[in-house]
Design a protein around this motif. Structure first.
Motif, short mmCIF file in Angstrom:
data_model
loop_
_atom_site.label_atom_id
_atom_site.label_comp_id
_atom_site.label_asym_id
_atom_site.label_seq_id
_atom_site.Cartn_x
_atom_site.Cartn_y
_atom_site.Cartn_z
N PRO A 189 0.83 -1.22 0.00
CA PRO A 189 0.00 0.00 0.00
C PRO A 189 0.86 1.27 0.00
CG PRO A 189 0.09 -0.93 2.18
CD PRO A 189 0.84 -1.89 1.29
N SER A 239 -1.51 5.60 3.31
CA SER A 239 -2.89 5.13 3.08
C SER A 239 -3.41 4.25 4.20
CB SER A 239 -2.96 4.36 1.77
OG SER A 239 -2.15 3.19 1.86
N GLY A 264 -3.07 1.26 4.55
CA GLY A 264 -3.53 -0.02 4.01
C GLY A 264 -2.65 -1.17 4.47
#
Length: 373
Positions: A302, A306, A308
């Motif tokens: 990611p 982010s 992520g």
């Protein structure tokens, strides 16, 4: 000098004679005794249930094998020991099935070999001894008694983290462990007529056997009844009984004949083609389809801000390849060798050859029977 010349001439004559003689007997020729069974001359199968004792902790667990526990208790009661209601934990006993073949014309008191196989959860029969076990025939009568030390071909060795097993240690054999107690009443010499049964039934072979016997004896004493049976009758003026007649004819050589047949075992890809298999001229094309699947997963990271998570995305590479072959001509075969050469020219695998043979048979170009095991 003359003596040496005579020896050379004699050697030359012998060499020429050997060259003119056939190299060997036709493979299809066989003695009558090797291709027929005589009515009444046969083995009888025996079976029994018994106990093997003396095992070194490798016997049945009595909690999991109630039949072993019941048999052990019944045996001890016959010996005067009452164990009913007791908690028995021995692991040195195993319930077994005992099998044997009673040879034809076996006399009372003769010995025979017996096979032993574990019936419960015993891990090995090594070092065990089979107790007296009656062996029964198909009629329920006792024909033999088996007892003795069991010999096994396999072994089992185990530790805390590893186990080695070689062969099958739960089966064994007792050489001459059976004692015949009852004879099967059959007097071969008293028969006036009996049947010869072909091991490979065939009309031509059946007739050839009858003709060979009649030509040798000089009177029509053999009659082919069907592809598997020849009726043999003792001639009136024959000097001897039916045993003498069988002894005289069993050495006669007969050319055997079999129908054209192809045997196929689809599980192993085995193909056996008979000598007389014929095929008409056909054209065959075989297309091989190859599918290749390769998994190459990729790791996806990611973006830094982010929040992520790292993930793995699947990636599959799938390739399909078709190898098309041209039509190949399989010419009309006059021998097994030419048929094999024609099929090998296609360069196909045995499993593809099975499908081709079945397709040729379906087209009516294969003059043979296909038997699938």
């Amino acid at each position: 000098m003359l003596h040496t010349l005579f020896k050379r001439m004699l050697a030359g004559v012998l060499a020429a004679t050997l060259m003119l003689q056939p190299a060997g007997v036709d493979a299809a020729a066989a003695r009558i005794k090797d291709i027929v069974n005589i009515e009444g001359v046969r083995d009888n199968q025996l079976v029994g249930y018994g106990l093997v004792v003396g095992l070194n902790g490798t016997g049945d667990s009595l909690n999991n094998s109630p039949f072993t526990k019941q048999s052990l208790q019944a045996m001890l009661e016959r010996l005067g020991v009452n164990t009913r209601g007791e908690n028995m934990r021995t692991a040195n006993v195993a319930a077994v099935m005992v099998t044997a073949n009673l040879p034809a014309f076996s006399t009372q008191g003769s010995r025979l070999d017996v096979n032993v196989a574990a019936l419960g959860d015993a891990s090995s029969l090594q070092g065990g001894t089979l107790l007296v076990t009656p062996l029964l025939g198909a009629d329920g009568e006792v024909y033999a008694i088996a007892q003795g030390s069991v010999t096994i071909n396999g072994f089992k060795a185990e530790g805390d983290a590893a186990t080695i097993i070689s062969g099958v240690p739960t089966t064994g054999r007792i050489s001459s462990g059976g004692l015949i107690e009852r004879e099967i009443e059959f007097t071969l010499g008293a028969q006036r007529s009996l049947r010869l049964a072909l091991r490979n039934p065939d009309l031509t072979t059946s007739r050839r056997i009858a003709l060979a016997i009649n030509d040798f004896i000089g009177v029509p004493c053999a009659t082919p009844e069907d592809p598997a049976t020849i009726r043999l009758t003792l001639p009136r003026n024959f000097n001897g009984n039916i045993v003498d007649l069988l002894t005289d004819i069993e050495q006669l050589v007969v050319d055997t004949d079999l129908s054209a047949k192809i045997i196929i075992d689809e599980n192993s890809g085995l193909i056996v083609i008979g000598k007389d298999v014929r095929v008409s001229t056909v054209a065959v094309a075989q297309s091989n389809l190859t599918v290749t699947i390769a998994e190459n997963p990729t790791v996806v990271q990611p973006n830094p801000l982010s929040l992520g998570q790292t993930a793995v995305e699947p990636a599959t590479d799938l390739t399909i390849q078709t190898n098309d072959s041209n039509l190949a001509i399989v010419n009309e075969s006059v021998s097994l060798q030419q048929l094999v050469d024609g099929l090998n020219a296609l360069g196909i695998s045995p499993r593809d050859l099975i499908a081709i043979l079945q397709a040729i048979k379906a087209s009516g170009a294969l003059q043979a029977e296909i038997e699938v095991l």
